[in-house]
Every structure is written in C-alpha cells, then in structure tokens.
Design an enzyme around this catalytic site. Structure first.
Site, mmCIF file in Angstrom:
data_model
loop_
_atom_site.group_PDB
_atom_site.id
_atom_site.type_symbol
_atom_site.label_atom_id
_atom_site.label_comp_id
_atom_site.label_asym_id
_atom_site.label_seq_id
_atom_site.Cartn_x
_atom_site.Cartn_y
_atom_site.Cartn_z
ATOM 1 N N ASP A 49 0.714 -1.145 -0.047
ATOM 2 C CA ASP A 49 -0.115 -0.059 0.143
ATOM 3 C C ASP A 49 0.671 1.210 0.130
ATOM 4 O OD1 ASP A 49 0.798 -0.253 2.594
ATOM 5 O OD2 ASP A 49 -0.879 0.152 3.479
ATOM 6 N N SER A 50 2.125 1.100 0.160
ATOM 7 C CA SER A 50 3.164 2.146 0.057
ATOM 8 C C SER A 50 2.823 2.708 -1.415
ATOM 9 C CB SER A 50 4.706 1.869 0.033
ATOM 10 O OG SER A 50 4.744 0.556 -0.761
ATOM 11 N N ASP A 88 -1.212 -6.022 -0.512
ATOM 12 C CA ASP A 88 -1.555 -5.401 0.808
ATOM 13 C C ASP A 88 -3.082 -5.213 0.912
ATOM 14 O OD1 ASP A 88 0.296 -4.967 2.800
ATOM 15 O OD2 ASP A 88 1.154 -3.098 1.980
ATOM 16 N N LYS A 118 -1.143 -9.389 2.453
ATOM 17 C CA LYS A 118 -0.733 -9.030 3.776
ATOM 18 C C LYS A 118 -1.388 -8.238 4.546
ATOM 19 C CE LYS A 118 3.082 -6.022 3.710
ATOM 20 N NZ LYS A 118 2.696 -4.823 4.729
ATOM 21 N N GLU A 120 -1.222 -5.827 8.437
ATOM 22 C CA GLU A 120 -0.382 -5.065 9.454
ATOM 23 C C GLU A 120 -1.103 -5.380 10.887
ATOM 24 O OE1 GLU A 120 0.435 -1.114 8.883
ATOM 25 O OE2 GLU A 120 1.105 -1.336 7.002
ATOM 26 N N GLU A 187 9.427 -4.902 10.157
ATOM 27 C CA GLU A 187 9.868 -3.566 9.740
ATOM 28 C C GLU A 187 10.428 -2.561 10.650
ATOM 29 O OE1 GLU A 187 7.081 -1.245 7.092
ATOM 30 O OE2 GLU A 187 8.247 0.473 7.060
HETATM 31 O O1 KIV Z 1 3.596 -1.345 1.712
HETATM 32 C C1 KIV Z 1 4.834 -1.637 1.587
HETATM 33 O O2 KIV Z 1 5.436 -1.189 0.695
HETATM 34 C C2 KIV Z 1 5.208 -2.378 2.703
HETATM 35 C C3 KIV Z 1 6.707 -2.792 2.690
HETATM 36 C C4 KIV Z 1 7.395 -1.667 2.888
HETATM 37 C C5 KIV Z 1 6.893 -3.955 3.568
HETATM 38 O O3 KIV Z 1 4.493 -2.840 3.284
#
Ligand code: KIV
Length: 272
Positions: A49-50, A88, A118, A120, A187
């Site tokens: 989600d970055s 994510d 994924k 969090e 992280e």
């Molecule tokens: O969103 C993302 O890019 C991440 C990574 C930095 C692990 O969660």
C-alpha cells in the site's frame, strides 16, 4: 512450435519452506513492466500500500482504497509469471472483524488472482489471520513499524530499541505465527531483536530496515532504484534511475526544441 514449459509460480508454502535456507529476495512492485523485469530475480513481489505514497503522491498509506490495490495487483500479476504476488490489505479493509477481512481479502484474491495478502498487526490481528488462513487465504503478517498505525505510534520510529519493548514484539511474532501466517515482515526493528524473532518463529522473517540475518529482505523498488525523492536511512540505492530519467527527458526536450527529433528517416512502427 514452442517447447517452453509454462512457468510454475511460487506459492506461499514455497516461501514458508525457505525458513532458515537460502535468503528470500523480494521487492515491492506496482506495475506490469517493473514486475516483469524483477520476476526472474525475486521470490515474491509485494503490491504494497506504499503505492499510495510512491505512485499517487498521498502523504501516508491511509487514504489508499481497496480498488486501487486491486488495480495494481492485476497489473503486477500480468507482468510477473514466476514470483509469488502478495497484495497488501489497505487501512480500513480488514481491522473491523475477521468476516470483513475475509470478504475483502477474497475480493483481492478473486479479482487479481494473486497468491496471498499481507496485513499489518501482531497479536491483535491473530484471530483474523487464523480465520483467513483456515478459509484458503495465505496471510503474510507485518509487525514492528506498521505505517497504517503511524497516528498512534507518533511517527516512523525504529521499534525495539530498548529491551523493555522486546516482549510485546516477541508476543506479536509468536501470535501471528501460531495463527497460521506463512511469513512475517519485520519493519524497522532493531537488529538484535529481529535476530531473536527470526530464531523464535518457524516461519520466514522478511526484514525491511531490520537485520541481514532475517530469512529474507524486502525494499520498496523505487527506493532501491534511486527513483524516490526521500528514502529511509537504511535504504541502499542500487541504481540512479531518477537521474537517468531526468537526463533522458532533458535530452529529449533539447532535441524537440532543436527540431532534430523525430529524425527524417523516422517511420511509425514498433522497434524489436
Ligand atoms: O507497503 C509496503 O510497501 C510495505 C513494505 C514496506 C513491507 O508494507
């Protein structure tokens, strides 16, 4: 006639099986072309989600909608044939209840055909991780600095710097592992604690700003390529792509202004 065998895509169990073995290589990817370039060199690609910050210019990952993750997830699946693709779950799409998480994660899996999601959170997300894993959705967990919680964490800080913070993170790692996560992102966790967590859990740990002794590493692709304007301290720039792009654009602008592009012999069509 082609005699090439179709490529088998790596799966979540393939990644789990690498615990303690050859280090797992991974990067984020948000679009088809970079996914295709990375495909032969990585074990998994994370549609993180970055992408909200890197691709869309948001100040944080919080505004990212599920639909955007699905759009980019589909692009990465079209680009990569071999790497496991993990998508994510964005903020607000899974925290409310295991049922909400299943409904949205199932949508991600159906609409992108990716191999895992994924999310969090540590112990607080264990019930959800179990719920998804038992219903056919492989989950990568993510603890330590969890950017979706930056409002409660008070910023982006290294976690586990002092030993009094270790127990909570050890409990998080155990909880997500016992709940069925197939791998665990660590992280911004201090190296001694990341090493301890790597030894403690039976699933691979994937470090980002953690320790070289994790079972694998991940970086945001644009950061390691030298394309992001600002990067965290731990990031090594393996390329200078931003400078290369700017150089190419300057050359192009110069040729356009000098009326030397396109060249006389230019014809429309694709080069090989
Ligand atoms: O969103 C993302 O890019 C991440 C990574 C930095 C692990 O969660």
């Amino acid at each position: 006639m082609s005699v090439q065998k179709p490529q088998r895509r790596l799966t979540a169990p393939d990644i789990t099986a690498r615990k303690g073995g050859e280090p797992i290589v991974s990067l984020t990817a948000y679009h088809a072309h970079t996914a295709a370039i990375a495909d032969d060199h990585v074990d998994f690609l994370l549609v993180g989600d970055s992408l909200g910050m890197v691709m869309h210019g948001f100040e944080s990952t919080l505004p990212v909608p599920l639909e955007l993750m699905i759009t980019h997830g589909r692009a990465v699946m079209r680009g990569a044939a071999r790497a496991l693709v993990v998508v994510d779950m964005p903020f607000g799409s899974y925290e409310e209840s295991p049922a909400q998480a299943f409904r949205n994660a199932a949508r991600v899996i159906k609409e992108t055909e990716c191999g895992a999601v994924k999310l969090e959170g540590g112990a607080r997300m264990a019930e959800t991780i179990r719920y998804l894993s038992e219903r056919g959705i492989p989950v990568m967990a993510h603890i330590g600095l969890t950017p979706q919680s930056f409002n409660v964490m008070g910023g982006f800080k290294t976690q586990g710097r002092t030993k009094d913070q270790w127990q909570a993170l050890e409990d998080d790692a155990q909880a997500v592992s016992e709940a069925g996560a197939f791998a665990l992102v660590l992280e911004a966790i201090s190296a001694p604690l990341a090493d301890r967590l790597t030894q403690a859990v039976p699933i691979p740990t994937i470090g980002i700003g953690a320790s070289a002794q994790c079972d694998g590493q991940i970086l945001v692709m644009e950061d390691m390529l030298g394309l992001s304007p600002r990067v965290p301290k731990f990031v090594k720039k393996f390329g200078m792509v931003g400078a290369a792009i700017e150089g190419a654009i300057k050359d192009y602008a110069q040729e356009v202004k000098a009326r030397s592009f396109p060249a006389e012999e230019h014809t429309y069509g694709m080069k090989d």
